[in-house]
Design an enzyme around this catalytic site. Structure first.
Site, PDB file in Angstrom:
ATOM      1  N   ASP A   1       0.877  -1.161   0.000  1.00 34.03           N
ATOM      2  CA  ASP A   1       0.000   0.000   0.000  1.00 34.03           C
ATOM      3  C   ASP A   1       0.922   1.220   0.000  1.00 34.03           C
ATOM      4  O   ASP A   1       2.107   1.122   0.329  1.00 34.03           O
ATOM      5  CB  ASP A   1      -0.959   0.004   1.200  1.00 34.03           C
ATOM      6  CG  ASP A   1      -2.138   0.953   0.954  1.00 34.03           C
ATOM      7  OD1 ASP A   1      -2.045   1.778   0.015  1.00 34.03           O
ATOM      8  OD2 ASP A   1      -3.146   0.878   1.680  1.00 34.03           O
TER       9      ASP A   1
HETATM   10  C1  BGC Z   1      -4.844   3.461  -0.034  1.00 29.97           C
HETATM   11  C2  BGC Z   1      -4.954   2.475  -1.195  1.00 29.97           C
HETATM   12  C3  BGC Z   1      -4.732   3.199  -2.487  1.00 29.97           C
HETATM   13  C4  BGC Z   1      -3.373   3.874  -2.441  1.00 29.97           C
HETATM   14  C5  BGC Z   1      -3.034   4.641  -3.690  1.00 29.97           C
HETATM   15  C6  BGC Z   1      -3.574   4.258  -0.077  1.00 29.97           C
HETATM   16  O1  BGC Z   1      -3.581   5.281   0.867  1.00 29.97           O
HETATM   17  O2  BGC Z   1      -4.920   2.751   1.184  1.00 29.97           O
HETATM   18  O3  BGC Z   1      -6.202   1.866  -1.191  1.00 29.97           O
HETATM   19  O4  BGC Z   1      -4.819   2.314  -3.558  1.00 29.97           O
HETATM   20  O5  BGC Z   1      -3.353   4.791  -1.351  1.00 29.97           O
HETATM   21  O6  BGC Z   1      -3.825   5.770  -3.779  1.00 29.97           O
END
Ligand code: BGC
Length: 749
Positions: free
Chosen positions: A235
């Site tokens: 993530d």
């Molecule tokens: C989120 C993800 C997301 C990623 C990219 C993170 O903060 O938890 O779900 O895909 O950011 O935006």
């Protein structure tokens, strides 16, 4: 440039230097991987997800602050989950995939399939259900759909990311049985059935270890057990120790780190002999394979069918909304009648249709329910805002105007819901109540008009028990995406028939929720103390009254269930068939739900669990025979001591119905266990000896030969039966010695 269609990945890998391989393992910026131009390796883009494409400029932030290219905003997961319709969700996935490809993006960062453990989780609007079957089946459908377009899906957030509070550090403490049965089961289904190209690890720790550097999760379970062959991506910002993460199975770190320091850490670790270069090769090879998969599909910018996708978003939205109550049947409203309608509530004019954070899409169009209602009935409808969405100083004036509008109308349709500031990625809610200004408005309207319909817009469960008596009808609209306004009008006037079902229970009050005492944890730890008793599993086990149970949802027609047939097949699976008939006067869709109750079990098991479902469309008077299959695994529980699923023999309850608490047909079926008889342990209790097929016979023979004793007295079996037999044998005056117990034990193998 290298043609990736038939790329020899191992050969390309062998050409790359150590530094080049390390460079592949983290992003170039927020959204792109790194190219290795010398070797003809291109970069690809990955971007959010999940209910629409959110493609930003490469340098932009990742939490939705900057605008992205216009894309269809489909109903978010909270709504899609309520559709209980895998075919529909797959079609939405196909459209998402087409838009992703049209923008030359390689992977869409979704679906999110984490379990809704608590209604408070700020990101529940991005998740499908409190139940792992619904999450898994619909998550797999989304992945299948997306990937048919030749782009990848990225299932997230693996794993046990069920809250936003302290999400980047908190340790989710969960026993293995609960992990397997509840929190991993959906991921297992998606990975094994739909083969996503990517899995995104979560920010949090799982039992003390960051998910991003968890070898058991990322390698043992995900790859060795489930056969995942894609890329594990972090993530955004989830990596704590890059080298440990790589070793554990995390291939791609996103986004870029300043100065690409973590690539250098990988190189240094290999040079210092601390990291086997083969570990890096494995990750680089998986990333090259992802590029090959993505680039073998045509990538030209071809646009997408904007109008067609908008129509799909509208049809999907109509299939997601849940009619909670309709008593007396106030809905559907008559579009050709003469009744006057007061449309009250700012949400009718300013819809809330998606959640905030990384999933926020810039929609191609936006429909408003007020416009759609006006188009349907013209001047018969009047509008009053009733309240300011984010509490306003004029609430009293707005309320007075709305009450006057309601007084003069035949029907009052109130659009209530959660302001955007109440729920978002990044923080959890503190309560599940609607704003007080809205419930006060509803009470005042109900005093002057008894024909009140409430339409809700909210990304997660809100409490209804304090106000539902003011409404004859309640339509739970969740967040319905860009075409939700039209879909709501379709439902209100009966152009569409509600067919959504609750994928999350609506409790009477927050404190009834099984996770209540353990959410969101404290001092860096959240203990999943309710175990497998999540959502309806917990409400049912404690026989709690709820406002609306899991699986509930009404229709403008009625359905009858008949002719249940349950057969145990040769593989010890169970086949279930039932006939469903549309007994009303409108076409409609029913979600046939199959719940299984366990036999007397060695484990504490839920009273009933959803194990299969099917959505069927029926014309008035039409019947359909619905076949549902249960595998042995569906009937099993996970035994942490044995480290595997255990299929117990006994009487299973099979019930088919319209919700978890509206079971229309039921049967019991006896299924023989296929478990091998376990040898008796050294510390086997007297009761375990007596239950063991061979041990019991040998022991009884030995005891009979010694004459009456404490051990032959059935009353004593109850009193001291939970003592190890070998220990009982040490007591004075016993008819056998510990050595004899050990001999019998060996003979019983
Ligand atoms: C989120 C993800 C997301 C990623 C990219 C993170 O903060 O938890 O779900 O895909 O950011 O935006």
């Amino acid at each position: 440039m290298t043609t990736f269609a038939n790329l020899d990945v191992p050969a390309l890998l062998a050409e790359l230097t150590l530094e080049e391989k390390a460079s592949l393992c983290s992003g170039a910026d927020f959204w792109n991987t790194k190219a290795v131009e010398r070797a003809g390796v291109p970069a690809v883009m990955v971007t959010d997800g999940p209910h629409g494409l959110r493609k930003q400029a490469a340098v932009a932030d990742h939490v939705g602050l900057d605008d992205s290219v216009p894309a269809t905003c489909f109903p978010p997961a909270v709504a899609l989950g309520s559709s209980f319709d895998a075919d529909l969700v797959e079609r939405v996935g196909q459209a998402l995939g087409a838009e992703t490809r049209a923008e030359s993006v390689a992977v869409l960062l979704g679906p999110g399939i984490n379990i809704k453990r608590s209604p408070l989780c700020g990101r529940n609007f991005e998740y499908l259900s409190e139940d792992p079957l619904v999450s898994g089946v619909l998550g797999a459908a989304l992945v299948r759909g997306i990937q048919t377009a030749g782009v990848g899906a990225c299932v997230k957030h693996f794993a046990v990311n069920n809250q936003e509070t302290d999400r980047a550090r908190v340790s989710a403490e969960v026993d293995e049985r609960t992990l397997r049965e509840i929190y991993l089961a959906g991921f297992e289904r998606v990975v094994t059935e739909a083969k996503p190209w990517m899995v995104m690890c979560s920010y949090n720790k799982v039992n003390g270890t960051y998910a991003s550097q968890h070898p058991w999760l990322l390698t043992d379970v995900l790859r060795t057990e489930w056969g995942f062959d894609g890329v594990v991506v972090s993530d955004w910002g989830a990596v704590n120790d890059r080298v440990a993460a790589l070793r554990a199975g995390l291939d791609l770190q996103m986004p870029a780190t300043g100065g690409h320091v973590t690539d250098a850490e990988i190189v240094a670790a290999v040079r210092a002999g601390e990291l086997d270069e083969a570990v890096l090769d494995r990750a680089a090879e998986r990333i090259l394979t992802l590029l090959a998969r993505s680039l073998s599909a045509p990538r030209e910018r071809e646009g997408f069918n904007v109008a067609g996708h908008h129509t799909l978003a509208r049809d999907a939205a109509a299939d997601c909304a849940v009619l909670l109550k309709n008593e007396p049947a106030l809905l559907p409203l008559d579009s050709a009648g003469t009744e006057t309608i007061a449309v009250i509530g700012e949400f009718a004019r300013t819809p809330r249709y998606q959640g905030a954070g990384s999933s926020q899409v810039n929609p191609t169009r936006l429909e408003r329910a007020w416009n759609a209602i006006r188009e349907t009935v013209g001047d018969r409808a009047v509008f009053a805002a009733g309240f300011g969405i984010e509490d306003s100083a004029d609430d009293e004036t707005l309320r007075a105007e709305a009450v006057e509008a309601a007084r003069g109308a035949d029907v009052a349709v109130l659009f209530l819901g959660l302001p955007a500031s109440y729920e978002s990625e990044g923080f959890d809610r503190e309560h599940i109540l609607l704003p007080a200004s809205q419930t006060a408005l509803l009470a005042a309207v109900a005093e002057v008009n008894s024909n009140v319909v409430v339409v809700l817009s909210n990304g997660a469960t809100v409490q209804v028990s304090d106000w539902s008596h003011h409404a004859a009808a309640i339509l739970e609209g969740w967040l319905l995406g860009q075409a939700g306004g039209d879909a709501i009008a379709d439902l209100l006037f009966g152009r569409a028939n509600p067919s959504g079902r609750l994928a999350e229970t609506i409790p009477l009050r927050l404190s009834d929720n099984p996770s209540y005492l353990n959410f969101p944890g404290e001092l860096g730890v959240v203990r999943y103390g309710e175990g497998v008793f999540v959502g309806y599993r917990g409400y049912d086990a404690r026989e709690q009254e709820v406002s609306y149970p899991f699986g509930h949802g009404l229709s403008y027609t009625s359905f009858e269930y008949s002719d249940l047939e349950v057969t145990v097949d040769s593989e010890q699976g169970v086949s279930v068939a039932a006939t469903v008939t549309n007994t009303g006067s409108r076409a409609g869709k029913e979600v046939v739900q199959l719940y299984v109750s366990p036999p007397a079990s060695a484990a504490a098991r839920p009273v009933r669990e959803l194990k299969a479902f099917a959505k069927v469309a029926l014309e008035p008077g039409e019947s359909r025979r619905v076949q549902l299959a249960l595998t042995r695994r569906d009937l099993s529980y996970f035994h942490p001591g044995k480290g595997r699923w255990v299929f117990e023999g006994g009487e299973y309850g099979i019930a088919v119905g319209a919700s978890s608490r509206d079971l229309r047909l039921s049967a019991t079926v006896t299924v023989a266990s296929s478990e091998p008889v376990e040898p008796l342990a050294e510390d086997a209790s007297l009761q375990e000896w007596l239950a063991h097929p061979v041990g019991s016979r040998l022991l009884q023979e030995r005891l009979a030969a010694a004459g009456p004793s404490l051990l032959t007295d059935p009353h004593m079996h109850a009193v001291v039966g939970n003592f190890p037999l070998a220990r009982l044998a040490t007591f004075p005056g016993m008819p056998l010695t510990p050595a004899e117990v050990e001999d019998l034990r060996k003979a019983a193998r």
